[in-house]
Design a protein around this motif. Sequence first.
Motif, PDB file in Angstrom:
ATOM      1  N   VAL A 181      14.703 -55.752  13.559  1.00 32.84           N
ATOM      2  CA  VAL A 181      13.745 -54.641  13.586  1.00 32.84           C
ATOM      3  C   VAL A 181      12.365 -55.136  13.989  1.00 32.84           C
ATOM      4  N   ARG A 182      11.991 -56.291  13.484  1.00 28.17           N
ATOM      5  CA  ARG A 182      10.669 -56.833  13.798  1.00 28.17           C
ATOM      6  C   ARG A 182      10.523 -57.088  15.291  1.00 28.17           C
ATOM      7  N   ASN A 183      11.649 -57.393  15.921  1.00 30.23           N
ATOM      8  CA  ASN A 183      11.634 -57.648  17.363  1.00 30.23           C
ATOM      9  C   ASN A 183      12.327 -56.506  18.114  1.00 30.23           C
ATOM     10  N   CYS A 184      12.019 -55.288  17.703  1.00 31.22           N
ATOM     11  CA  CYS A 184      12.719 -54.127  18.254  1.00 31.22           C
ATOM     12  C   CYS A 184      12.505 -53.979  19.759  1.00 31.22           C
ATOM     13  N   ASP A 185      11.387 -54.462  20.283  1.00 34.93           N
ATOM     14  CA  ASP A 185      11.170 -54.353  21.727  1.00 34.93           C
ATOM     15  C   ASP A 185      12.221 -55.149  22.510  1.00 34.93           C
ATOM     16  N   LEU A 186      12.716 -56.216  21.894  1.00 31.97           N
ATOM     17  CA  LEU A 186      13.736 -57.026  22.552  1.00 31.97           C
ATOM     18  C   LEU A 186      15.141 -56.456  22.375  1.00 31.97           C
ATOM     19  N   PHE A 187      15.393 -55.862  21.199  1.00 29.69           N
ATOM     20  CA  PHE A 187      16.765 -55.530  20.827  1.00 29.69           C
ATOM     21  C   PHE A 187      17.116 -54.051  20.857  1.00 29.69           C
ATOM     22  N   LYS A 188      16.135 -53.164  21.045  1.00 33.88           N
ATOM     23  CA  LYS A 188      16.407 -51.743  20.800  1.00 33.88           C
ATOM     24  C   LYS A 188      17.485 -51.172  21.727  1.00 33.88           C
ATOM     25  N   LEU A 189      17.651 -51.749  22.919  1.00 29.13           N
ATOM     26  CA  LEU A 189      18.683 -51.234  23.819  1.00 29.13           C
ATOM     27  C   LEU A 189      20.083 -51.582  23.331  1.00 29.13           C
ATOM     28  N   GLU A 190      20.145 -52.536  22.400  1.00 33.44           N
ATOM     29  CA  GLU A 190      21.451 -52.979  21.905  1.00 33.44           C
ATOM     30  C   GLU A 190      21.828 -52.338  20.566  1.00 33.44           C
ATOM     31  N   TYR A 191      20.914 -51.586  19.973  1.00 34.72           N
ATOM     32  CA  TYR A 191      21.211 -50.961  18.673  1.00 34.72           C
ATOM     33  C   TYR A 191      22.483 -50.123  18.734  1.00 34.72           C
ATOM     34  N   ARG A 192      22.651 -49.394  19.829  1.00 35.01           N
ATOM     35  CA  ARG A 192      23.735 -48.414  19.910  1.00 35.01           C
ATOM     36  C   ARG A 192      25.105 -49.066  20.037  1.00 35.01           C
ATOM     37  N   SER A 193      25.140 -50.352  20.363  1.00 32.78           N
ATOM     38  CA  SER A 193      26.420 -51.059  20.480  1.00 32.78           C
ATOM     39  C   SER A 193      26.846 -51.679  19.150  1.00 32.78           C
ATOM     40  N   LEU A 194      25.997 -51.589  18.138  1.00 36.75           N
ATOM     41  CA  LEU A 194      26.318 -52.167  16.836  1.00 36.75           C
ATOM     42  C   LEU A 194      27.361 -51.319  16.117  1.00 36.75           C
ATOM     43  N   PRO A 195      28.075 -51.897  15.137  1.00 33.02           N
ATOM     44  CA  PRO A 195      28.951 -51.080  14.283  1.00 33.02           C
ATOM     45  C   PRO A 195      28.147 -49.953  13.631  1.00 33.02           C
ATOM     46  N   ASN A 196      28.804 -48.846  13.355  1.00 31.33           N
ATOM     47  CA  ASN A 196      28.097 -47.648  12.889  1.00 31.33           C
ATOM     48  C   ASN A 196      27.265 -47.902  11.636  1.00 31.33           C
ATOM     49  N   LEU A 256      13.784 -33.698  13.775  1.00 28.97           N
ATOM     50  CA  LEU A 256      14.974 -34.120  14.502  1.00 28.97           C
ATOM     51  C   LEU A 256      16.131 -33.144  14.332  1.00 28.97           C
ATOM     52  N   SER A 257      16.232 -32.502  13.176  1.00 32.12           N
ATOM     53  CA  SER A 257      17.338 -31.563  12.962  1.00 32.12           C
ATOM     54  C   SER A 257      17.257 -30.403  13.957  1.00 32.12           C
ATOM     55  N   LYS A 258      16.062 -29.967  14.245  1.00 32.63           N
ATOM     56  CA  LYS A 258      15.874 -28.873  15.212  1.00 32.63           C
ATOM     57  C   LYS A 258      16.197 -29.343  16.630  1.00 32.63           C
ATOM     58  N   VAL A 259      15.763 -30.554  16.957  1.00 35.11           N
ATOM     59  CA  VAL A 259      16.028 -31.108  18.289  1.00 35.11           C
ATOM     60  C   VAL A 259      17.530 -31.273  18.508  1.00 35.11           C
ATOM     61  N   LEU A 260      18.209 -31.837  17.525  1.00 32.71           N
ATOM     62  CA  LEU A 260      19.636 -32.124  17.664  1.00 32.71           C
ATOM     63  C   LEU A 260      20.481 -30.857  17.662  1.00 32.71           C
ATOM     64  N   SER A 261      20.112 -29.905  16.798  1.00 31.12           N
ATOM     65  CA  SER A 261      20.881 -28.655  16.760  1.00 31.12           C
ATOM     66  C   SER A 261      20.724 -27.893  18.078  1.00 31.12           C
ATOM     67  N   ALA A 262      19.514 -27.905  18.642  1.00 33.46           N
ATOM     68  CA  ALA A 262      19.293 -27.225  19.922  1.00 33.46           C
ATOM     69  C   ALA A 262      20.124 -27.861  21.032  1.00 33.46           C
ATOM     70  N   GLU A 304      18.495 -38.436  20.436  1.00 37.89           N
ATOM     71  CA  GLU A 304      19.648 -38.341  21.333  1.00 37.89           C
ATOM     72  C   GLU A 304      20.898 -38.016  20.522  1.00 37.89           C
ATOM     73  N   LEU A 305      21.537 -36.930  20.877  1.00 37.15           N
ATOM     74  CA  LEU A 305      22.681 -36.425  20.121  1.00 37.15           C
ATOM     75  C   LEU A 305      23.816 -37.437  20.053  1.00 37.15           C
ATOM     76  N   ASP A 306      24.125 -38.089  21.160  1.00 40.52           N
ATOM     77  CA  ASP A 306      25.249 -39.030  21.167  1.00 40.52           C
ATOM     78  C   ASP A 306      24.983 -40.238  20.271  1.00 40.52           C
ATOM     79  N   VAL A 307      23.738 -40.674  20.224  1.00 40.61           N
ATOM     80  CA  VAL A 307      23.378 -41.801  19.372  1.00 40.61           C
ATOM     81  C   VAL A 307      23.562 -41.433  17.900  1.00 40.61           C
ATOM     82  N   VAL A 308      23.075 -40.265  17.524  1.00 45.34           N
ATOM     83  CA  VAL A 308      23.198 -39.818  16.135  1.00 45.34           C
ATOM     84  C   VAL A 308      24.653 -39.573  15.777  1.00 45.34           C
ATOM     85  N   SER A 309      25.410 -38.993  16.702  1.00 41.75           N
ATOM     86  CA  SER A 309      26.828 -38.730  16.447  1.00 41.75           C
ATOM     87  C   SER A 309      27.573 -40.019  16.117  1.00 41.75           C
TER      88      SER A 309
END
Length: 591
Positions: A31-46, A102-108, A71-76
Motif C-alpha cells: 500500500v505504501r508503494n501503491c504507485d508501483l503496485f496498483k495495477l496489480e491489485y486486481r490480479s491478487l486473490p479476492n 460508490l454505491s450510487k456509482v456502482l448501482s448506476a 469500477e464494477l468488475d473490480v468490485v465484483s
Amino acid sequence: MGSRVIGRKDVNMAAGRRVHSLYDLATFTTVRNCDLFKLEYRSLPNAVQCDIYRTLFDSGKNEVLVSELSELDVVSKALKAGDTRVKLYAVFQGLREEGFDLSKVLSAEFVKRCHKAFNEGETSDRHLIQKLLKTGMSLGGFLSEAGWYDDAEKILTVSHKLCNIREPDECRIACKFLTRLLHLRTANCKFDSAKDTFREATEMTSKIASKNELDINLAVLYGEKCGLLFALSDYEEAYKFSMKALQKICPGLPMKAVVDILRNASKACVVKRKFKKAELLIKQAMFLAKQHFGCDHPKYADTLIDYGYYLLNVDAINLSVKVYKEAFRTRFYVFGYNNLHVATAHEDLSYALYVHEYSTGNFEEARYHAERAISIITKLFPEDHLLLASSKRVKALILEEIAIDTPIRQKEEEILKEAQELHLASLDLARKSFGENNVQTAKHYGNLGRLYQSMRRYEEAEVMHKKAIEIKERILGSEDYEVALSLGHLASLYNYDMEQYERAEQLYLRSIAIGRKLFGDGYSGLEYDYRGLINLYDSQGNFDFMERYHQTLMDWKDLRENASKAESAHDKTPDPWPTGKFIQYFLNQPD
C-alpha cells in the motif's frame, strides 16, 4: 508484485500501525508503494484484494481507492472474497462521508449494463446473463447488508427482471432475488411493497422442482415473512411463520440464513412471552454466528442486538446494557460512523441505558446515543421516514425524565416542549405507516399520556392513556405486558394528579397481577406500582394497607438483590447442538 526489498523504515512505520505479522507487513508495504503496485491489485486473490483496499483506506489513500472501487468488475471480483468482504463496509462508508458515493456509482453502472442487455437483445446470451445475475446477487446483497437500501433495491429489482423464470433453475434464482428484496423492503419500512414481494415469491416457489431447493427457499422466505409481520406488530402471525421457517431448515441452507431464522423466531417468541423458547433460539444463533463468522462480524453483532432485546424483556437490564455495548462496538468497528446499523445500535443502547438509569436520573449517556441515532438517520433518510419514529421516541422519553429533575420551571417547560414535538412527530409517522389499530401507534399514545401528565395537562393525558389501553387490549389481550404498562401509567395519573383513588387502586392491582404472572415477584416494574399504592393509601388515611404494601416493597427489594445476583445465569450459554438436532429438540418443546 515486484522485487522491492522491505526496508527498516517500512518495518518501523508498520510497527507504528500495529502490524503483527509478515502478511500485515507485506500488505502495508504494498500500500505504501501503491504507485508501483496498483495495477496489480486486481490480479491478487479476492481476500488479499479486500485487505489491500482496507489498508489503503486506513492509510488515507482515498484517491487510489476511488479509482479502484468505482469500477464494477473490480468490485465484483473483490466481493467474491466471502466473509473477508466485510472489511469493505467501512471503506465504502468512509468514502461516502468524503463525498464519494460508490454505491450510487456502482448501482448506476450495473443497471446500465442490464438495460443494455435488454435493449440490444443480449438476453439470449446465457453466459452474459449468468454473469450479471451473479454480480447483482453479490453487489445487491452487499449494499443491502450495509443499509444502503435505495441503491441495493435498484440492483436487486433489475436483476430479478433478468431472470428467465420459465426454467426451474431460474425460478430458484428469481426466488432468491425476491427474498432479498423482501428483507430489504421490510428493513426500509416499505411494508406494502414487501407484502407484494412475498406474494410473488410464494407463487415462484411453486415452480421449483427440487424438494431440497424448495425447502431452502421456503425456510428463508418464511423467516423474512416473520420479520415483516414483526415489524407490523402482527405478533401472532409472526410467531406462526417463525415456526414454519424452523420446520423448513434443512441441509444446504447457508449459515447466515440459519442464524437469521433463529433470530427472527427468538424475537417472535419474546413478544409472545415464550421466554424459554426465545432464550434457546437466540443463544443457538449467537453460538453459530460466533463459530462461523467470528466476533468482529456484523452477523454476530446482529445476534447480540437480539440477545439484548431478549434480556430487556426478561428484566435482565444490567446484562442487556453490557450486551448492547458489545454490539455497538462491533457495528462501529465494521461500518464506521454514519451508518444505519450503527444508528440502530446507538438507539438500542440508548433505550437500555434509559431503563437502566431510570431510578438514578443519570441520563446523559442515554441522551448522547439517542441524539447520535437521530443525527445519523436524518442524514441518510428523508425527514418523514418511519425509522426516525423510534429514535425520536427514545430521546423524548429521556428528555421527559431530565425535565422532571430540572429545578428551574422555565427550563423544565422548554425541555418538555421539545419532548412533545418529538412524541408528536413519532405518533404521526406511526399512524401514517401502521394506522390507528397498531401496537406501535398505541405506544406513542401512551408516551404522550405520560408527557402530558408531566406537563400538568391531565385531561389530555387521560385521553392518551385510555387510547393506548384500548388499542393494546384489543390487539394483545387483557393480560399482556404492554397493557400492564399502560394501566400503571393511567393509575399514576389518577393517583398523583387527579385524586381518583378508587380508579387508581383497581388499575394498580391489575398491573401488579399481570407483572407478577409474566415475570414473577421480583419484576422491576412492580416498584412503581407498589410505591403508587403506598402513596394512595397514605392519601386516603388507610395506614394498615399502606404498611402492608410498604412491607411488600421491602420484600420486593430483597428479591431484586437476589435477582441481580442471579442475572448472570442469563449470560451462560448452554452447550450448542448441531443445527438439525437443535431444531428437532426445539420443535418438540411444549408451547
